[in-house]
Design a protein around this motif. Structure first.
Motif, mmCIF file in Angstrom:
data_model
loop_
_atom_site.group_PDB
_atom_site.id
_atom_site.type_symbol
_atom_site.label_atom_id
_atom_site.label_comp_id
_atom_site.label_asym_id
_atom_site.label_seq_id
_atom_site.Cartn_x
_atom_site.Cartn_y
_atom_site.Cartn_z
ATOM 1 N N GLY A 138 -20.298 41.352 -22.941
ATOM 2 C CA GLY A 138 -19.978 42.438 -22.030
ATOM 3 C C GLY A 138 -18.493 42.447 -21.753
ATOM 4 N N GLY A 139 -18.123 43.190 -20.761
ATOM 5 C CA GLY A 139 -16.720 43.234 -20.370
ATOM 6 C C GLY A 139 -16.348 44.625 -19.907
ATOM 7 N N ARG A 140 -15.186 44.707 -19.379
ATOM 8 C CA ARG A 140 -14.717 45.984 -18.851
ATOM 9 C C ARG A 140 -14.057 46.844 -19.915
ATOM 10 N NH1 ARG A 140 -13.295 44.643 -12.745
ATOM 11 N NH2 ARG A 140 -14.084 46.723 -12.458
ATOM 12 N N SER A 141 -13.679 46.215 -21.023
ATOM 13 C CA SER A 141 -12.967 46.968 -22.055
ATOM 14 C C SER A 141 -13.189 46.320 -23.420
ATOM 15 C CB SER A 141 -11.467 46.987 -21.744
ATOM 16 O OG SER A 141 -10.928 45.680 -21.865
ATOM 17 N N ASP B 67 -11.320 43.091 -23.541
ATOM 18 C CA ASP B 67 -12.063 41.938 -22.999
ATOM 19 C C ASP B 67 -13.009 41.366 -24.046
ATOM 20 O OD1 ASP B 67 -10.887 42.117 -20.492
ATOM 21 O OD2 ASP B 67 -12.594 43.146 -19.567
#
Length: 136
Positions: free
Chosen positions: A66-69, A72
């Motif tokens: 996952g991640g914000r971007s 990431d």
């Protein structure tokens, strides 16, 4: 004759994060149908054979994708690709070559869902993945 590959749970997690993460990076760089790209790439990984194929087919969850971007995600996946190649080269060099081939086939399979061939962003992401595999 079955060849076994002895890996710790952490090693297996690194391989799965690297391989499925590479597909996730391609899906993120794909315009139009990222879910279709992810599905096609994941099928390519799930159908891999040999010792690496057994590791990639295990049913345990792949964490840390996952991640914000995309940045990431790349910050985790690209080093995992290099780490996976390093640990396989150390333990069984032939399996490192197989892992590299499996990941690149999955990346190519995921990238093929984009009509008109890979765009500049997709080509750049593929180069980054290949560079991370070759950095070990």
């Amino acid at each position: 004759m079955t060849v076994t590959l002895t890996l710790t749970d952490q090693d297996k997690s690194t391989l799965r994060t690297a391989a499925y993460g590479a597909v996730a990076l391609i899906a993120a760089a794909t315009t139009g149908s990222p879910h279709k790209a992810a599905a096609h790439g994941s099928v390519a990984l799930a159908t891999a054979v040999g010792p690496v194929g057994h590791v990639l087919a295990e049913r345990s969850a792949v964490k840390d994708l996952g991640g914000r971007s995309v940045a990431d995600l790349a910050d985790r996946v690209l080093p995992a690709l290099t780490a996976a190649m390093g640990l396989l080269k150390e333990r069984r060099p032939a399996e490192a070559d197989d892992f590299r081939r499996i990941v690149l086939v999955a990346v190519e399979t995921a990238a093929q869902v984009r009509k008109g061939g890979p765009g500049a962003v997709l080509a750049d992401m593929t180069r980054r993945i290949t560079g991370a595999l070759d950095a070990a």
